[in-house]
Design a protein around this motif. Structure first.
Motif, PDB file in Angstrom:
ATOM      1  N   MET A  69      46.044  30.890  32.913  1.00 56.03           N
ATOM      2  CA  MET A  69      46.661  32.069  33.496  1.00 56.03           C
ATOM      3  C   MET A  69      45.697  33.267  33.434  1.00 56.03           C
ATOM      4  SD  MET A  69      49.245  32.881  35.056  1.00 56.03           S
ATOM      5  CE  MET A  69      50.664  33.805  35.342  1.00 56.03           C
ATOM      6  N   SER A  70      44.959  33.370  32.320  1.00 57.65           N
ATOM      7  CA  SER A  70      44.027  34.491  32.191  1.00 57.65           C
ATOM      8  C   SER A  70      42.890  34.370  33.206  1.00 57.65           C
ATOM      9  CB  SER A  70      43.481  34.586  30.776  1.00 57.65           C
ATOM     10  OG  SER A  70      42.671  33.462  30.496  1.00 57.65           O
ATOM     11  N   GLN A  71      42.437  33.152  33.501  1.00 52.36           N
ATOM     12  CA  GLN A  71      41.403  32.958  34.507  1.00 52.36           C
ATOM     13  C   GLN A  71      41.913  33.366  35.885  1.00 52.36           C
ATOM     14  OE1 GLN A  71      40.222  28.889  34.117  1.00 52.36           O
ATOM     15  NE2 GLN A  71      38.652  29.335  32.573  1.00 52.36           N
ATOM     16  N   PHE A  72      43.161  33.042  36.146  1.00 47.97           N
ATOM     17  CA  PHE A  72      43.769  33.444  37.418  1.00 47.97           C
ATOM     18  C   PHE A  72      43.820  34.963  37.529  1.00 47.97           C
ATOM     19  CE2 PHE A  72      47.528  34.582  39.947  1.00 47.97           C
ATOM     20  CZ  PHE A  72      47.170  34.004  41.156  1.00 47.97           C
ATOM     21  N   ASN A  73      44.187  35.640  36.455  1.00 47.13           N
ATOM     22  CA  ASN A  73      44.233  37.102  36.451  1.00 47.13           C
ATOM     23  C   ASN A  73      42.846  37.702  36.651  1.00 47.13           C
ATOM     24  OD1 ASN A  73      46.987  37.176  36.138  1.00 47.13           O
ATOM     25  ND2 ASN A  73      46.890  37.299  33.906  1.00 47.13           N
ATOM     26  N   LYS A  74      41.828  37.118  36.001  1.00 46.66           N
ATOM     27  CA  LYS A  74      40.459  37.599  36.158  1.00 46.66           C
ATOM     28  C   LYS A  74      39.990  37.417  37.601  1.00 46.66           C
ATOM     29  CE  LYS A  74      38.920  36.717  31.428  1.00 46.66           C
ATOM     30  NZ  LYS A  74      38.020  35.901  30.587  1.00 46.66           N
ATOM     31  N   THR A  75      40.311  36.269  38.173  1.00 45.28           N
ATOM     32  CA  THR A  75      39.937  36.005  39.561  1.00 45.28           C
ATOM     33  C   THR A  75      40.639  36.974  40.499  1.00 45.28           C
ATOM     34  OG1 THR A  75      39.674  33.672  39.022  1.00 45.28           O
ATOM     35  CG2 THR A  75      39.836  34.228  41.352  1.00 45.28           C
TER      36      THR A  75
END
Length: 140
Positions: free
Chosen positions: A1-7
């Motif tokens: 989820m954090s990678q999605f937010n960063k992207t």
């Protein structure tokens, strides 16, 4: 989820970075259009404008000579229809317009590639029209 937010954050930054040059180009395009509307023979008028501004006669006050000339307002009914674009729907100040690249949901003030800035979405002569810097987009 954090990678999605960063992207997602990176995507937002890229979109903002692309919007700034597009907005600058739109402002420059509007300025050029205004200059063309004020003087049909633009190169001759621009070349002689600084000379005319320096001349002062007894009948013209210096303050009025330095005042900028306002561009005449273009009536909405005189704007040409934008080719290749169709108005699909209007609701609550939002318009759906369709062009060769797809369907866009636009608000007044938005920039659309190929059309320019959306100036207004209004009802004209019993039908809806999207007023842009290039002309009108109407339903067919």
């Amino acid at each position: 989820m954090s990678q999605f937010n960063k992207t997602s954050d990176r995507l937002d930054k890229v979109e903002k970075a692309q919007a700034e040059p597009a907005a600058k180009l739109a402002r420059l395009s509007d300025a050029v259009d205004k200059l063309r509307a004020v003087s049909p023979g633009a190169p001759a008028a621009v070349a002689t404008a600084p000379v005319a501004a320096k001349e002062v006669t007894g009948s013209i006050a210096p303050s009025t000579a330095a005042a900028p000339v306002a561009a005449p307002k273009v009536e909405v009914t005189r704007l040409p229809a934008v080719e290749g674009w169709v108005l699909r729907d209007v609701a609550n100040g939002v318009a759906l317009i369709e062009g060769r690249r797809g369907i866009y949901e636009v608000y007044a003030g938005d920039q659309v590639p190929g059309v320019g800035r959306i100036d207004a979405i209004r009802r004209q002569d019993g039908r809806w029209a999207v007023v842009t810097s290039k002309g009108l987009i109407v339903a067919r």
